[in-house]
Each structure stands twice: as structure tokens, then as C-alpha cells.
Design an enzyme around this catalytic site. Structure first.
Site, short mmCIF file in Angstrom:
data_model
loop_
_atom_site.label_atom_id
_atom_site.label_comp_id
_atom_site.label_asym_id
_atom_site.label_seq_id
_atom_site.Cartn_x
_atom_site.Cartn_y
_atom_site.Cartn_z
CG ASP A 105 -1.71 -1.09 1.51
OD1 ASP A 105 -2.03 -1.79 0.54
OD2 ASP A 105 -2.07 -1.32 2.69
N1 URA Z 1 -1.11 -5.86 4.11
C1 URA Z 1 -1.59 -4.60 4.07
O1 URA Z 1 -2.61 -4.29 4.66
N2 URA Z 1 -0.90 -3.68 3.34
C2 URA Z 1 0.23 -3.96 2.68
O2 URA Z 1 0.81 -3.07 2.05
C3 URA Z 1 0.71 -5.27 2.73
C4 URA Z 1 0.02 -6.20 3.45
#
Ligand code: URA
Length: 237
Positions: free
Chosen positions: A106
Site C-alpha cells: 500500500d
Molecule cells: N497488508 C496490508 O494491509 N498492506 C500492505 O501493504 C501489505 C500487506
């Protein structure tokens, strides 16, 4: 492969632009002897001996690299805002085959991100069959309740709008509001949704390893090409 195509595919320019580099004598061997466009790799010089403006060529096709992604960067080639490709040499965006992220993090997640131009390797890393471990450290808005580790390990936790329960995941409490979580799958926003299902909220998320490969002390925003030993480690976890 002809040198012209090889060098164009590395993102140094169109065939026309790379032809001009050859004509100008800017593509040479390690002794500064100009090379010719229409020769195959190895006829005039080995890959490691080729120089463009005196600099060694970028890593060849089959590149696998790790990037320490800082928060605030998007895993995309064309979104608005800061992109993870802004942290790599501009030529890397122009490579053929393309250099893709191996899964995504993310925008607000930091840590170990892999990129490769090797499609078979990419699929092997993300394949559910490989079930490579991914280790995250999460900083939480609220103290842990105490039952999260058992729930995450149960293999029965169902996230909203999912059809299948999550695979068992291991939670290690580091501090009352900090935990390390090891997953063997990669669902959308998985870590954030797991803690949301526990009534908590992830304030900061950082990935420390994938498979047997750890981010180590690579500074935020920096990258390094991975070698054969790194690949073995990666796939061994
Ligand atoms: N889980 C999440 O919530 N975000 C990420 O970037 C990776 C795993």
C-alpha cells in the site's frame, strides 16, 4: 541478440537513439574501443566489458532487485503522486521486458518490495503453491487485546467480502501496540483488514522480509540488485 537491440531494451533509448550512440563512439569496450551496432553480444565484448559513456551497462535481463519502499510511494507506473519507479534509475522504467513489482505494498506501507523483469520468477514468488512467508511489523492505534494470536493462528478468520478463511498466520507481540505478523498469502490490504477485524487500526506498517530474504540495513528509498545467493534465500522461506 544484437548489441543494438540489447542496449535499446535496457532503456538507453529507441533503436534510432542507440544507433546514434554507437555512431558517436559512446558505446565502447572496457579499453575505450568503440563497438559496432550489428554484432552479437560476446563477439566484440562480453556483457561486463560494455561501457556507455564509460559506465558499465545496467544489469542484464533477468533482473531481480529489492527496494526499501518508504511510506507515501505508490506501486504503479502511472498513478498520480510519488511512484516507486521515481526511486530507481529513470531507464529502468523503459526496459523491455518490463520491470514489474512482485505484488504490491500500500502507499502507506514501507519496507521490502521486490521488482523483476522475469515473469516466471515473479509467478513463482507470488504463487499460492510457494506460500512464501511475508513478515510485517505493525504499529497499532490501540493496545492488543490478547486473543489476536490465537485467532490469527486458527485458520478460521474470515475477512469481510472474502469467500475463504485466511490461512493460519503467526503473531508475535513486540510491545503492547506493536506486533510482528507472518503471513503465507497476500490478500488485498490483508494486514490492515486483519487488525480491523480485531477492532484495532494499523497506524504504520513495515515489511521486513519475504521468504528467507530480509530487508537488512538497506536505507529507505534505496535499492540493490539481488544475486544468486539472494534468490536461493528468497525461495527458501
Ligand atoms: N497488508 C496490508 O494491509 N498492506 C500492505 O501493504 C501489505 C500487506
Amino acid at each position: 541478440m544484437k548489441l543494438l537491440k540489447l542496449i535499446a531494451n535496457l532503456g538507453y533509448g529507441s533503436r534510432k537513439q542507440v544507433t546514434a550512440l554507437f555512431r558517436e563512439g559512446r558505446i565502447a569496450d572496457a579499453d575505450g574501443e568503440p563497438l559496432y551496432t550489428d554484432d552479437e553480444l560476446g563477439v566484440q565484448a562480453a556483457y561486463e566489458a560494455i561501457r556507455v559513456d564509460g559506465e558499465p551497462l545496467d544489469p542484464p535481463q533477468g533482473l531481480l532487485l529489492m527496494l526499501h519502499k518508504p511510506p507515501g510511494y505508490v506501486c504503479s507506473t502511472k498513478d498520480k503522486g510519488r511512484l516507486i519507479y521515481d526511486l530507481l534509475p529513470p531507464r529502468f522504467r523503459l526496459r523491455d521486458p518490463v520491470l514489474s513489482t512482485v505484488g504490491r505494498l500500500d502507499r502507506d506501507t514501507s519496507g521490502l518490495l521486490l521488482l523483476t523483469d522475469d515473469g516466471a520468477l515473479l509467478h513463482r514468488i507470488i504463487s499460492p503453491k510457494s506460500a512464501l512467508s511475508k513478515v510485517y511489523e505493525a504499529t497499532l492505534a490501540e493496545p492488543l487485546r490478547g486473543d489476536e494470536a490465537a485467532i490469527f493462528a486458527s485458520g478460521t478468520l474470515m475477512l469481510e467480502s472474502e469467500q475463504k478463511p485466511l490461512l493460519p498466520a503467526a503473531l508475535e507481540v513486540l510491545e503492547p501496540q506493536r506486533a510482528r505478523l507472518t503471513l503465507h498469502e497476500g490478500r488485498y490490504h490483508q494486514v490492515r483488514r486483519m487488525f480491523a477485524a480485531m477492532g484495532n487500526h494499523v497506524d504504520a506498517l513495515h515489511r521486513v522480509s519475504v521468504g528467507g530474504l530480509a530487508l537488512g540495513d538497506l536505507p529507505a528509498g534505496e535499492w540493490r540488485a539481488l544475486d544468486d545467493a539472494d534468490r536461493v534465500k528468497l525461495l527458501a522461506g
